[in-house]
Design an enzyme around this catalytic site. Sequence first.
Site, short mmCIF file in Angstrom:
data_model
loop_
_atom_site.label_atom_id
_atom_site.label_comp_id
_atom_site.label_asym_id
_atom_site.label_seq_id
_atom_site.Cartn_x
_atom_site.Cartn_y
_atom_site.Cartn_z
N SER A 1 38.00 47.70 37.04
CA SER A 1 38.61 46.38 37.11
C SER A 1 38.76 45.98 38.58
O SER A 1 39.51 46.63 39.33
CB SER A 1 39.99 46.37 36.45
N HIS B 1 34.65 44.98 35.18
CA HIS B 1 35.69 44.31 34.38
C HIS B 1 36.37 43.24 35.25
O HIS B 1 36.90 43.55 36.32
CB HIS B 1 36.69 45.35 33.90
N ASP C 1 39.34 40.53 35.38
CA ASP C 1 40.61 40.14 34.75
C ASP C 1 40.98 38.73 35.16
O ASP C 1 41.33 38.48 36.32
CB ASP C 1 41.72 41.10 35.18
N MET D 1 43.49 35.63 34.92
CA MET D 1 44.90 35.35 34.59
C MET D 1 45.26 33.95 35.06
O MET D 1 44.94 33.58 36.19
CB MET D 1 45.81 36.36 35.30
N HIS E 1 37.66 39.55 30.84
CA HIS E 1 38.87 39.64 30.01
C HIS E 1 39.74 38.42 30.31
O HIS E 1 40.32 38.32 31.38
CB HIS E 1 39.58 40.96 30.36
N MET F 1 42.89 36.41 30.08
CA MET F 1 44.32 36.40 29.77
C MET F 1 44.81 35.00 30.09
O MET F 1 45.55 34.78 31.06
CB MET F 1 45.04 37.46 30.62
N MET G 1 45.12 47.04 24.82
CA MET G 1 45.89 46.99 26.07
C MET G 1 46.87 48.17 26.07
O MET G 1 47.73 48.27 25.19
CB MET G 1 46.68 45.68 26.19
N GLY H 1 48.89 41.59 32.91
CA GLY H 1 49.40 40.76 34.00
C GLY H 1 49.27 41.43 35.36
O GLY H 1 49.00 40.76 36.34
N PHE H 2 49.44 42.73 35.38
CA PHE H 2 49.42 43.43 36.66
C PHE H 2 48.72 44.78 36.53
O PHE H 2 48.85 45.45 35.50
CB PHE H 2 50.85 43.66 37.18
N GLY H 3 48.02 45.16 37.61
CA GLY H 3 47.47 46.51 37.67
C GLY H 3 48.57 47.49 38.05
O GLY H 3 49.69 47.10 38.38
N GLY H 4 48.24 48.76 37.96
CA GLY H 4 49.14 49.80 38.47
C GLY H 4 50.33 50.14 37.59
O GLY H 4 51.28 50.77 38.06
N ASP I 1 42.59 49.58 28.33
CA ASP I 1 42.77 48.85 29.59
C ASP I 1 44.22 48.96 30.04
O ASP I 1 45.12 48.45 29.37
CB ASP I 1 42.38 47.38 29.36
N GLY I 2 44.42 49.63 31.18
CA GLY I 2 45.76 49.72 31.77
C GLY I 2 46.23 51.15 31.93
O GLY I 2 46.32 51.89 30.94
N GLY I 3 46.48 51.54 33.18
CA GLY I 3 47.02 52.87 33.45
C GLY I 3 46.05 54.00 33.16
O GLY I 3 46.47 55.13 32.88
C1 DX5 Z 1 46.09 44.32 33.25
C2 DX5 Z 1 44.59 44.18 33.39
C3 DX5 Z 1 43.93 45.49 33.68
C4 DX5 Z 1 44.35 46.08 34.96
C5 DX5 Z 1 44.11 47.57 34.94
O1 DX5 Z 1 46.63 43.08 33.04
O2 DX5 Z 1 44.04 43.67 32.20
O3 DX5 Z 1 42.52 45.40 33.61
O4 DX5 Z 1 43.69 45.53 36.05
O5 DX5 Z 1 44.57 48.07 36.12
P1 DX5 Z 1 45.08 49.55 36.31
O6 DX5 Z 1 43.89 50.44 36.03
O7 DX5 Z 1 45.50 49.57 37.72
O8 DX5 Z 1 46.18 49.78 35.33
ZN ZN Z 2 41.64 43.75 31.71
#
Ligand code: DX5
Ligand code: ZN
Length: 219
Positions: free
Chosen positions: A9, A34, A36, A38, A67, A69, A140, A145-148, A178-180
């Site tokens: 991503s 990927h 994202d 938003m 993706h 959102m 999900m 909304g946010f990475g990390g 997707d996520g973490g």
């Molecule tokens: C979250 C996104 C993810 C995100 C994943 O809203 O859809 O794609 O960027 O990021 P990490 O791998 O940092 O959790």
């Molecule tokens: Zn995503």
Amino acid sequence: MGRIIIAPSILAADFSRLAAELHRVQAAGADWIHCDIMDGHFVDNISFGPEVVRLVRKETTLPLDVHLMIEHADHYLPRFVKAGANSITVHVEPEAKHDVLETLRKIRESGCRAGLTLNPETPIESIEPFLGQFDMLLVMTVHPGFGGQPFRDDQMEKVRRAAKWNESREQKIDIEVDGGINPQTARISIENGANVLVAGTSIFRSDDYAKAIRELRGE
Ligand code: DX5
Ligand code: ZN
């Protein structure tokens, strides 16, 4: 189960050097990119739009996994198709404000693969009426909304359910998480039946992208 697909991503990439980041992650063995998207309405963050996707398209030969959102995905769809998306995933929640069936139809009609996704709080049953109308389920594993953010293993139930659908149905779907996602949560996801792993932080915040990707594959 075929080969595991790794979809970095770019949300976690260094946007001041986006072209270089894309070259580097492709050379490191990524399978898809990927993107994202938003809008600050469906999720509490704003990322980037079709113009950036068009620039990404110019810098990589990998499939672009978009993706959305956003609210009113149906309205913005043609712009992402034109920008070079290969698969487009939309949300099933009413807050996404679109006719899900109609949007999935339009995505497929445009020549893209259609993905359907749901927030962690949304029950998997909300997806079932659309079986047969989409090519990929995105589970999900964080609230979008946010990475990390930390991985939610309570979402693995959904992955297992989708893997069961694949056992009983002729038309197989990709199961994407997707996520973490890091080496440990990648292994958990794969064990439960996922075959596409989205990862932002664990790839782009590492020093060695190739090593990070190999570790996600469990190699
Ligand atoms: C979250 C996104 C993810 C995100 C994943 O809203 O859809 O794609 O960027 O990021 P990490 O791998 O940092 O959790
Ligand atoms: Zn995503």
